[in-house]
Design an enzyme around this catalytic site. Structure first.
Site, short mmCIF file in Angstrom:
data_model
loop_
_atom_site.label_atom_id
_atom_site.label_comp_id
_atom_site.label_asym_id
_atom_site.label_seq_id
_atom_site.Cartn_x
_atom_site.Cartn_y
_atom_site.Cartn_z
N ASP A 106 0.77 -1.30 -0.18
CA ASP A 106 0.03 -0.14 0.04
C ASP A 106 0.88 1.36 -0.12
OD1 ASP A 106 0.87 0.04 2.71
OD2 ASP A 106 -1.08 -0.71 3.63
N ASN A 161 -7.93 -2.06 13.55
CA ASN A 161 -9.24 -2.43 13.37
C ASN A 161 -9.49 -3.63 12.44
OD1 ASN A 161 -8.29 -1.33 10.97
ND2 ASN A 161 -9.90 0.24 10.82
N HIS A 170 -7.73 -4.21 9.38
CA HIS A 170 -7.36 -4.00 8.13
C HIS A 170 -6.31 -4.78 7.67
CE1 HIS A 170 -4.89 0.04 9.04
NE2 HIS A 170 -4.29 -1.06 8.79
N GLU A 182 -9.93 -1.39 4.37
CA GLU A 182 -10.67 -1.16 5.77
C GLU A 182 -11.84 -2.15 5.85
OE1 GLU A 182 -8.73 0.70 7.65
OE2 GLU A 182 -7.87 2.41 6.92
C1 GLP Z 1 -0.98 0.55 8.44
C2 GLP Z 1 -0.57 0.12 6.94
C3 GLP Z 1 -0.51 -1.58 6.85
C4 GLP Z 1 0.16 -2.02 8.15
C5 GLP Z 1 -0.71 -1.90 9.45
C6 GLP Z 1 -0.25 -2.08 10.65
O1 GLP Z 1 -1.95 1.35 8.41
N1 GLP Z 1 -1.40 0.53 5.92
O2 GLP Z 1 0.32 -1.82 5.63
O3 GLP Z 1 0.62 -3.30 7.95
O4 GLP Z 1 -1.30 -0.69 9.21
O5 GLP Z 1 0.92 -1.28 11.12
P1 GLP Z 1 1.99 -1.62 12.15
O6 GLP Z 1 2.64 -2.90 12.03
O7 GLP Z 1 2.63 -0.44 12.34
O8 GLP Z 1 0.97 -1.91 13.37
#
Ligand code: GLP
Length: 232
Positions: A67, A135, A137, A142
């Site tokens: 992403d 959440n 995702h 989302e």
């Molecule tokens: C973000 C990104 C994801 C990521 C996720 C978890 O919003 N869009 O690609 O994997 O949330 O992030 P983290 O590992 O920092 O908790």
């Protein structure tokens, strides 16, 4: 889903790195989809250490991001900057093996089409490294009534807008580019790394086996080759 628990991020990342290394040794040209964020950071560090021991291990690996934020005023905090710093440079991946998203594209719909064509040409993804959103995702897929199958422009949830990657940006992005659920689920192997605070509820939903669009990660139970590594 193969679920394993670890007492700390170091042990979880070592185990995840071993899985990636085994896959790369088996298929040195694999297409690797890379999440950004905190959860896989240590995993990428371990891969970089391995690459220092065994130069050119990742030379033929191809990278596609999961992403990207849209509308950041500077490259700081972008997924591209993260991937450059934690993956491309330390793993010495040639730039022509990197299929980055152009977050500044004038026509973002066209950019989604370009990524989809690229995935059609280079894919499917061999190994997809994912993190879990608070959440539930995946990437920027989302929670919603309807999930998108392919690359699309996503409206970001408040949780995504609070993400640590963009904590220093003056204005929070409201949109992101992301691979879709079908693109993710078409990966031959998925490695989901779960660490960090505030993920208990999403993790419970994920492991319950119930599938619903208000927890996109719950769809991973439909995939038959998922390693889920959880720090608890
Ligand atoms: C973000 C990104 C994801 C990521 C996720 C978890 O919003 N869009 O690609 O994997 O949330 O992030 P983290 O590992 O920092 O908790």
């Amino acid at each position: 889903m193969n679920v394993n628990y670890f007492s700390n991020a170091e042990a979880m990342s070592r185990s995840a790195a071993d899985i990636v290394l085994e896959e790369v040794r088996r298929n040195p040209e694999l297409l690797l989809c890379t999440a950004t964020g905190s959860s896989p950071k240590k995993l990428y560090q371990i891969l970089a250490e391995e690459n220092r021991q065994q130069m050119s291990l990742f030379q033929k690996v191809r990278i596609i991001p999961l992403d990207e934020w849209i509308g950041l005023p500077t490259p700081e905090g972008s997924c591209h900057t993260y991937i450059d710093e934690h993956i491309l440079r330390p793993l010495q991946i040639p730039i022509e093996h990197y299929f980055g998203f152009n977050r500044d594209a004038a026509q973002l719909e066209k950019e989604c089409g370009r990524i989809q064509e690229l995935l059609h040409r280079e894919g499917p993804i061999d190994v997809c490294i994912l993190g879990l959103g608070k959440n539930g995702h995946l990437g920027f897929n989302e929670p919603a009534d309807v999930l998108q199958p392919h690359c699309h422009i996503a409206s970001l949830s408040p949780q995504s807008q609070e993400h640590s990657m963009i904590e220093n940006t003056p204005s929070k992005p409201t949109k992101g580019l992301t691979l879709g659920m079908q693109d993710i689920l078409a990966a031959k192997k998925i490695i989901l790394v779960v660490s960090g605070e505030g993920k208990e509820k999403a993790t419970q939903r994920l492991l319950s086996g119930d599938i619903s669009n208000d927890c996109p990660a719950s769809w991973l139970s439909k995939h038959d080759n998922v390693d889920c590594l959880i720090v608890n």
